[in-house]
Design a protein around this motif. Structure first.
Motif, mmCIF file in Angstrom:
data_model
loop_
_atom_site.group_PDB
_atom_site.id
_atom_site.type_symbol
_atom_site.label_atom_id
_atom_site.label_comp_id
_atom_site.label_asym_id
_atom_site.label_seq_id
_atom_site.Cartn_x
_atom_site.Cartn_y
_atom_site.Cartn_z
ATOM 1 N N GLY A 102 8.894 -3.130 28.683
ATOM 2 C CA GLY A 102 10.224 -3.634 28.387
ATOM 3 C C GLY A 102 11.351 -2.687 28.736
ATOM 4 O O GLY A 102 12.526 -3.065 28.656
ATOM 5 N N ALA A 103 11.032 -1.461 29.124
ATOM 6 C CA ALA A 103 12.070 -0.461 29.384
ATOM 7 C C ALA A 103 12.455 -0.417 30.861
ATOM 8 O O ALA A 103 11.614 -0.577 31.747
ATOM 9 C CB ALA A 103 11.597 0.914 28.957
ATOM 10 N N THR A 104 13.738 -0.162 31.106
ATOM 11 C CA THR A 104 14.232 0.172 32.432
ATOM 12 C C THR A 104 14.484 1.673 32.453
ATOM 13 O O THR A 104 15.266 2.187 31.651
ATOM 14 C CB THR A 104 15.539 -0.571 32.750
ATOM 15 N N VAL A 105 13.816 2.372 33.358
ATOM 16 C CA VAL A 105 13.860 3.834 33.385
ATOM 17 C C VAL A 105 14.397 4.317 34.730
ATOM 18 O O VAL A 105 13.917 3.894 35.789
ATOM 19 C CB VAL A 105 12.467 4.444 33.126
ATOM 20 N N ALA A 106 15.387 5.202 34.679
ATOM 21 C CA ALA A 106 15.907 5.851 35.886
ATOM 22 C C ALA A 106 15.058 7.070 36.201
ATOM 23 O O ALA A 106 14.791 7.894 35.314
ATOM 24 C CB ALA A 106 17.355 6.267 35.676
ATOM 25 N N VAL A 133 17.363 7.024 41.132
ATOM 26 C CA VAL A 133 18.760 7.414 40.968
ATOM 27 C C VAL A 133 18.883 8.902 41.306
ATOM 28 O O VAL A 133 18.027 9.689 40.904
ATOM 29 C CB VAL A 133 19.219 7.173 39.506
ATOM 30 N N PRO A 134 19.908 9.346 42.048
ATOM 31 C CA PRO A 134 20.112 10.789 42.239
ATOM 32 C C PRO A 134 20.121 11.486 40.886
ATOM 33 O O PRO A 134 20.747 11.003 39.931
ATOM 34 C CB PRO A 134 21.480 10.854 42.923
ATOM 35 N N GLY A 150 15.911 7.812 30.847
ATOM 36 C CA GLY A 150 16.046 8.529 32.108
ATOM 37 C C GLY A 150 15.069 9.677 32.179
ATOM 38 O O GLY A 150 14.829 10.371 31.179
ATOM 39 N N LEU A 151 14.492 9.864 33.350
ATOM 40 C CA LEU A 151 13.559 10.956 33.588
ATOM 41 C C LEU A 151 14.329 12.062 34.299
ATOM 42 O O LEU A 151 14.803 11.862 35.421
ATOM 43 C CB LEU A 151 12.396 10.466 34.445
#
Length: 277
Positions: A102-106, A133-134, A150-151
């Motif tokens: 369910g997560a959106t991760v950059a 993503v930069p 975000g990673l």
């Protein structure tokens, strides 16, 4: 003939390669340098664009047919792994055990070590959506609510609290606890047929020695490319990422690379690792 080098603008790379770039390494050729995020250099290396190039260790299975892995100049270590961050602790209860459904991760790149570690940690329960993503845009994006998590890599481990973000998991700490090995982040490769890997390794090692012997010599160069990083963050960044593994991968470094990529291949996340010469 100039040596075509590609590294990131991060302080660890500019610190390590200052002497080589500025003609301070005896017997090394002149150098033409390109600065780019590792996601860009991973892709460029697959096209064979550079003689010496900084890439993610996670990208090696796609690159070693065209490049030699150098035993120096890269980024490995302990306590320096990528972090998965959320805003205000979002998802801490549901995602902290590795279930990112369910997560959106950059993420900073599809073939980065950071993303590979995330995939191994969340095996079988990956994020529903990934956006590349930069890396300097990841924390602002999470803080603004564009991504659930975000990673992040590099100096972000020192600066994420100022964005109001919370650490969900330290993937480096997870890797070290699980394997007892350092985290293999970035590698230096020499293009086959373009540069002798033994000579290249000697130039890079000499550049590392020069950096440690005279840290102030590279100061202006490092700060110029540090993307508005504060001086204390630059110093902490270099102290963490430039270490004994930068001078030589050694037994533990090679074991870490082998463990990461064999595990990834076993999970079907990367092709099998070709022989490392």
């Amino acid at each position: 003939m100039a040596l075509n080098l590609a590294i990131s603008p991060c302080p660890n790379d500019t610190f390590v390669f200052h002497a080589l770039v500025h003609g301070l390494v005896p017997d090394a050729p002149p150098v033409t340098v390109t600065y780019a995020d590792v996601d860009v250099t991973n892709t460029a290396a697959q096209r064979g664009e550079y003689d010496l190039v900084k890439v993610s260790f996670a990208a090696l299975p796609w690159l070693l047919d065209g490049y030699h892995l150098l035993p120096c100049g890269g980024a490995l270590g302990r306590g320096c792994g990528p972090l998965l961050l959320t805003a205000d602790g979002t998802g801490r209860d549901s995602w902290a055990d590795g279930d990112l459904s369910g997560a959106t991760v950059a993420v900073p790149g599809e073939r980065t070590t950071a993303y590979l570690l995330l995939r191994l940690w969340s095996a079988g329960r990956p994020p529903t959506r990934i956006e590349v993503v930069p890396f300097h845009e990841i924390m602002p994006g999470v803080a603004a609510g564009r991504y659930d998590a975000g990673l992040v890599i590099h100096e972000a481990r020192f600066t994420y609290p100022r964005y109001g973000l919370t650490e969900l998991v330290d993937l480096g700490a997870w890797w070290e606890a699980d394997t007892g090995l350092p985290i293999p982040l970035g590698a230096i490769l020499a293009r086959r047929g373009a540069v002798d890997p033994g000579a290249a390794a000697s130039w890079v090692r000499e550049s590392v020695r020069h950096a440690w012997a005279d840290p102030d010599a590279s100061r202006d160069y490092v700060l110029t490319h540090a993307q508005e990083m504060e001086t204390d963050v630059v110093d902490r960044h270099i102290a963490l990422y430039v270490n004994e593994f930068t001078a030589d991968l050694g037994t533990d470094g090679h074991a870490a690379v082998d463990a990461l990529l064999r595990r990834a291949a076993a999970h079907g996340l990367t092709p099998p690792l070709p022989p490392v010469d």
